[in-house]
Design a protein around this motif. Structure first.
Motif, mmCIF file in Angstrom:
data_model
loop_
_atom_site.group_PDB
_atom_site.id
_atom_site.type_symbol
_atom_site.label_atom_id
_atom_site.label_comp_id
_atom_site.label_asym_id
_atom_site.label_seq_id
_atom_site.Cartn_x
_atom_site.Cartn_y
_atom_site.Cartn_z
ATOM 1 N N GLY A 59 1.049 -1.248 0.489
ATOM 2 C CA GLY A 59 0.414 -0.338 -0.457
ATOM 3 C C GLY A 59 0.716 1.253 -0.458
ATOM 4 O O GLY A 59 0.397 2.416 -0.292
ATOM 5 N N GLU A 63 -2.258 4.667 -0.386
ATOM 6 C CA GLU A 63 -1.724 5.291 0.496
ATOM 7 C C GLU A 63 -1.125 7.116 0.449
ATOM 8 O O GLU A 63 -2.018 7.819 1.321
ATOM 9 N N THR A 73 -8.905 2.813 -4.350
ATOM 10 C CA THR A 73 -9.136 0.881 -4.553
ATOM 11 C C THR A 73 -7.809 0.001 -4.559
ATOM 12 O O THR A 73 -7.146 0.777 -5.278
ATOM 13 N N LEU A 82 -1.731 -7.676 1.505
ATOM 14 C CA LEU A 82 -3.077 -6.947 1.494
ATOM 15 C C LEU A 82 -3.047 -6.735 3.183
ATOM 16 O O LEU A 82 -3.681 -5.740 3.420
ATOM 17 N N GLY A 83 -2.749 -7.874 4.078
ATOM 18 C CA GLY A 83 -3.118 -7.714 5.585
ATOM 19 C C GLY A 83 -1.916 -6.760 5.572
ATOM 20 O O GLY A 83 -2.185 -5.656 7.053
ATOM 21 N N ALA A 85 -1.035 -3.674 4.776
ATOM 22 C CA ALA A 85 -1.876 -2.980 3.918
ATOM 23 C C ALA A 85 -2.532 -2.342 4.933
ATOM 24 O O ALA A 85 -2.516 -1.433 5.279
ATOM 25 N N ARG A 86 -3.679 -3.368 5.110
ATOM 26 C CA ARG A 86 -4.622 -3.353 6.614
ATOM 27 C C ARG A 86 -4.167 -2.262 7.570
ATOM 28 O O ARG A 86 -4.585 -1.635 8.216
ATOM 29 N N LEU A 89 -2.712 1.166 7.458
ATOM 30 C CA LEU A 89 -3.919 1.941 7.922
ATOM 31 C C LEU A 89 -4.712 2.594 9.590
ATOM 32 O O LEU A 89 -4.377 4.131 9.527
ATOM 33 N N LYS A 95 -7.573 6.504 4.590
ATOM 34 C CA LYS A 95 -8.798 5.123 4.262
ATOM 35 C C LYS A 95 -8.849 5.145 2.958
ATOM 36 O O LYS A 95 -8.026 5.511 1.558
ATOM 37 N N ASP A 97 -9.478 1.394 0.228
ATOM 38 C CA ASP A 97 -10.116 -0.084 0.544
ATOM 39 C C ASP A 97 -9.566 -0.896 -0.566
ATOM 40 O O ASP A 97 -9.243 -0.826 -1.102
ATOM 41 N N TYR A 98 -8.869 -1.864 0.525
ATOM 42 C CA TYR A 98 -8.220 -2.904 -0.263
ATOM 43 C C TYR A 98 -9.116 -4.323 -0.561
ATOM 44 O O TYR A 98 -9.112 -5.054 0.395
ATOM 45 N N ARG A 99 -8.855 -4.906 -1.423
ATOM 46 C CA ARG A 99 -9.752 -6.185 -2.199
ATOM 47 C C ARG A 99 -8.212 -6.690 -2.661
ATOM 48 O O ARG A 99 -7.204 -7.120 -3.650
#
Length: 232
Positions: A59, A63, A73, A82-83, A85-86, A89, A95, A97-99
């Motif tokens: 991210g 970010e 997104t 992704l973990g 990255a979240r 945050l 803010k 939105d990670y997918r």
């Protein structure tokens, strides 16, 4: 079939916990991020835009674009990245939105959704980069911006990006890049034009051994960035 190389996903997943360490294997990403962020913002004015970052990893760019006021997104196929990255945050307060999804899958579900799409340092890691380019074209709105960055394919790029960066200077882990997957600007341009993304700007990114700093300029012989605009 998902357009991804399992060995590539595993390689970056093993390093995921180090994404936000600016002295780690991801140091080059941290150092080039201000350059690519300002370049993107100059051409697309990120504030208030709906932005998609393809291959977002931990991210770093996602970010930064959110920090410019974009609604971001970020998508990737690595659970570990992704973990991380979240989790970041929670520290940054940004803010995003990670997918977990591929560009092609998202294009089927949300075509024409985004004002800006970024696909940076990612094309040289997938089996079919032209498929990702086509997905980018499908995802962006008519008149929207798509940004790519990757590595040229020529002897100099092999010397600098593989031998120099991975084996001599040890800026990147050995095996980070495969020369056969490098992409000539002419090939990227051809793929982009074929799906309605005519190139608007091509710029190079270079590393100065003396100053140990990156800069943008006319030399596209190794790393380069391409800005395209979706045909309305």
């Amino acid at each position: 079939m998902i357009n991804a190389d399992p060995s590539e996903l595993d390689k970056f997943s093993q390093l995921a916990h180090r994404w936000w360490d600016p002295t780690s294997e991801f140091k080059p990403l941290h150092e080039i991020n201000p350059l690519r962020l300002e370049w993107i913002d100059r051409l697309a004015a990120l504030s208030g835009k709906k932005v998609l970052d393809i291959g977002c990893g931990g991210g770093i760019l996602a970010e930064a674009m959110a920090g410019k006021g974009a609604d971001v997104t970020g998508i990737d196929l690595s659970d570990k990245a992704l973990g991380v990255a979240r989790l970041h945050l929670l520290e940054s307060g940004c803010k995003v939105d990670y997918r977990k999804t591929s560009a092609e899958e998202l294009a089927d579900a949300e075509a024409g959704t985004f004002d800006v799409v970024t696909c940076m340092e990612m094309l040289e890691h997938v089996p079919d980069p032209s498929s990702v380019v086509a997905a980018c074209a499908a995802l962006v709105k008519p008149g929207g911006h798509v940004f790519f960055s990757t590595i040229n394919r020529n002897p100099k790029a092999y010397l600098f990006a593989v031998i120099g960066a991975e084996y001599v200077l040890k800026m990147l882990p050995k095996g980070t890049h495969e020369y056969a997957k490098f992409i000539k600007p002419s090939d990227l341009s051809r793929w982009a034009v074929s799906v309605g993304l005519p190139p608007d700007e091509l710029i190079g990114m270079s590393y100065n051994l003396l100053t140990q700093r990156y800069s943008l300029g006319a030399d596209t012989s190794v790393n380069y960035l391409m800005h395209t605009v979706r045909v309305a």
